[in-house]
Design a protein around this motif. Sequence first.
Motif, PDB file in Angstrom:
ATOM      1  N   THR A 158       0.817  -1.226   0.000  1.00 52.92           N
ATOM      2  CA  THR A 158       0.000   0.000   0.000  1.00 52.92           C
ATOM      3  C   THR A 158       0.844   1.266   0.000  1.00 52.92           C
ATOM      4  O   THR A 158       0.316   2.353  -0.248  1.00 52.92           O
ATOM      5  N   SER A 159       2.132   1.146   0.290  1.00 52.54           N
ATOM      6  CA  SER A 159       3.004   2.318   0.237  1.00 52.54           C
ATOM      7  C   SER A 159       4.444   1.900  -0.002  1.00 52.54           C
ATOM      8  O   SER A 159       4.848   0.782   0.341  1.00 52.54           O
ATOM      9  N   ILE A 160       5.206   2.801  -0.611  1.00 49.47           N
ATOM     10  CA  ILE A 160       6.633   2.599  -0.846  1.00 49.47           C
ATOM     11  C   ILE A 160       7.352   3.840  -0.349  1.00 49.47           C
ATOM     12  O   ILE A 160       7.091   4.948  -0.828  1.00 49.47           O
ATOM     13  N   GLU A 161       8.244   3.643   0.600  1.00 50.23           N
ATOM     14  CA  GLU A 161       9.021   4.758   1.142  1.00 50.23           C
ATOM     15  C   GLU A 161      10.468   4.622   0.684  1.00 50.23           C
ATOM     16  O   GLU A 161      11.100   3.574   0.873  1.00 50.23           O
ATOM     17  N   ILE A 162      10.988   5.669   0.062  1.00 47.54           N
ATOM     18  CA  ILE A 162      12.352   5.667  -0.453  1.00 47.54           C
ATOM     19  C   ILE A 162      13.129   6.778   0.237  1.00 47.54           C
ATOM     20  O   ILE A 162      12.681   7.922   0.266  1.00 47.54           O
ATOM     21  N   SER A 163      14.281   6.443   0.812  1.00 52.85           N
ATOM     22  CA  SER A 163      15.092   7.459   1.473  1.00 52.85           C
ATOM     23  C   SER A 163      16.547   7.316   1.074  1.00 52.85           C
ATOM     24  O   SER A 163      17.049   6.208   0.876  1.00 52.85           O
ATOM     25  N   SER A 164      17.210   8.465   0.947  1.00 48.77           N
ATOM     26  CA  SER A 164      18.620   8.478   0.579  1.00 48.77           C
ATOM     27  C   SER A 164      19.220   9.809   1.003  1.00 48.77           C
ATOM     28  O   SER A 164      18.672  10.872   0.683  1.00 48.77           O
ATOM     29  N   ALA A 165      20.323   9.744   1.723  1.00 51.21           N
ATOM     30  CA  ALA A 165      21.050  10.936   2.163  1.00 51.21           C
ATOM     31  C   ALA A 165      20.131  11.943   2.859  1.00 51.21           C
ATOM     32  O   ALA A 165      20.204  13.144   2.620  1.00 51.21           O
ATOM     33  N   GLY A 166      19.256  11.432   3.696  1.00 50.14           N
ATOM     34  CA  GLY A 166      18.399  12.312   4.488  1.00 50.14           C
ATOM     35  C   GLY A 166      17.167  12.828   3.776  1.00 50.14           C
ATOM     36  O   GLY A 166      16.356  13.542   4.362  1.00 50.14           O
ATOM     37  N   GLN A 167      16.999  12.491   2.505  1.00 46.90           N
ATOM     38  CA  GLN A 167      15.821  12.912   1.749  1.00 46.90           C
ATOM     39  C   GLN A 167      14.925  11.708   1.497  1.00 46.90           C
ATOM     40  O   GLN A 167      15.412  10.587   1.360  1.00 46.90           O
ATOM     41  N   ASP A 205      -4.753   3.358  -8.243  1.00 49.01           N
ATOM     42  CA  ASP A 205      -3.735   4.321  -8.647  1.00 49.01           C
ATOM     43  C   ASP A 205      -2.746   4.587  -7.524  1.00 49.01           C
ATOM     44  O   ASP A 205      -2.979   4.252  -6.369  1.00 49.01           O
ATOM     45  N   TRP A 206      -1.629   5.217  -7.897  1.00 48.99           N
ATOM     46  CA  TRP A 206      -0.591   5.576  -6.936  1.00 48.99           C
ATOM     47  C   TRP A 206      -0.393   7.087  -6.939  1.00 48.99           C
ATOM     48  O   TRP A 206      -0.492   7.730  -7.988  1.00 48.99           O
ATOM     49  N   THR A 207      -0.115   7.639  -5.757  1.00 54.13           N
ATOM     50  CA  THR A 207       0.163   9.061  -5.638  1.00 54.13           C
ATOM     51  C   THR A 207       1.540   9.239  -5.011  1.00 54.13           C
ATOM     52  O   THR A 207       2.087   8.318  -4.405  1.00 54.13           O
ATOM     53  N   VAL A 208       2.083  10.457  -5.148  1.00 52.55           N
ATOM     54  CA  VAL A 208       3.397  10.741  -4.595  1.00 52.55           C
ATOM     55  C   VAL A 208       3.338  12.024  -3.786  1.00 52.55           C
ATOM     56  O   VAL A 208       2.705  13.003  -4.184  1.00 52.55           O
ATOM     57  N   GLY A 209       3.990  11.991  -2.630  1.00 53.01           N
ATOM     58  CA  GLY A 209       4.090  13.176  -1.788  1.00 53.01           C
ATOM     59  C   GLY A 209       2.841  13.446  -0.976  1.00 53.01           C
ATOM     60  O   GLY A 209       1.778  12.871  -1.221  1.00 53.01           O
ATOM     61  N   PRO A 210       2.932  14.366  -0.020  1.00 57.47           N
ATOM     62  CA  PRO A 210       1.779  14.698   0.826  1.00 57.47           C
ATOM     63  C   PRO A 210       0.650  15.363   0.053  1.00 57.47           C
ATOM     64  O   PRO A 210      -0.511  15.310   0.467  1.00 57.47           O
ATOM     65  N   GLU A 211       0.967  15.984  -1.099  1.00 60.33           N
ATOM     66  CA  GLU A 211      -0.079  16.624  -1.911  1.00 60.33           C
ATOM     67  C   GLU A 211      -0.903  15.609  -2.683  1.00 60.33           C
ATOM     68  O   GLU A 211      -1.957  15.937  -3.222  1.00 60.33           O
ATOM     69  N   GLU A 235       2.510  -2.840   4.011  1.00 58.01           N
ATOM     70  CA  GLU A 235       1.085  -3.160   3.919  1.00 58.01           C
ATOM     71  C   GLU A 235       0.431  -2.496   5.129  1.00 58.01           C
ATOM     72  O   GLU A 235       0.588  -2.976   6.248  1.00 58.01           O
ATOM     73  N   GLY A 236      -0.238  -1.387   4.895  1.00 62.97           N
ATOM     74  CA  GLY A 236      -0.726  -0.605   6.020  1.00 62.97           C
ATOM     75  C   GLY A 236       0.454  -0.015   6.772  1.00 62.97           C
ATOM     76  O   GLY A 236       1.311   0.664   6.190  1.00 62.97           O
TER      77      GLY A 236
END
Length: 304
Positions: A45-54, A64-70, A118-119
Amino acid sequence: MKKKIEIVILLAVILGLGAYLLLKRTDRVHYEVPELHKVDTAAITSIEISSAGQGVLLTRKGKDWTVGPEGFPADSRKVEKMLRSISALTLTDLVSDSKNYGRYELGDKEKVTVKASEGTRVIRQVDIGKAAPSGRHAFVMVPGYGNVYQAVEVYREDFQGNEASFRDRRVLSFPVDDIARVSIVTGRTTAVLTKQEPKDKPGTPASWVDKAGREAPKDEVDLLLSSLSSLECSEFLDDLKKESLVSPEVTITLTGSSEHTFSLYSKREGRTPAVSSGSPYVFTLQDYRLEAIRKAANQMMGKK
């Protein structure tokens, strides 16, 4: 006496060989490549990607899939690539147990960490380093193991970028053959072209004629339609809203089984805003695309 010495030496060799084989077997068990379970992509249900603090967060909303808080629409093609890699993550070889992570771009400042959930429950996590020499593998680490492994069909670049990198840049889409009418408005001038199918010459390409019955250059109409038919923007101008834009320089309306519109506005701060019926956002295009659309529109309007 000599025989006793030989027997002692032989026993020592046998014991040494046995100890070596035992240690080797233990090593093999210790360095066994983990076999990861396959993850059901439908469960993610979600994919979190992090690199160098971002970080970037992609979230499933129905199909469908969305990106970011917006909640911007995400590029479905990029999401599908990531889901395939996450689901079938397969470790093929142990590369290093030395904890020299920087060599493989798996240090804290270089690695790309991916968490699929998943959740609220993380069901897959992997750190991705640089590509292996094969080109089909990447160096990776997984939780619970301090070793570096090779994973097949994992491409670091699929998971790299900021939120804008994962947005769906498609802003207009339609089948070219479906369009039967083209209207171009610049200021107070309007040009309308209608597609005419030849009735007495089967197999002859359709022509485009204006209100007076004059035939327009087919290659220019084809250029305009092909430029707009599968249009992707270069970036979104989120500081601008559609309703804030007035008096477009040019508006193109394409009519077939449904109607599609595209408008260009005067340049602002070095950027040319554009809007379309295929996107709720203001965007801009690459210079060569802008030039191609303007050129085709001007020639169809009788301008040079």
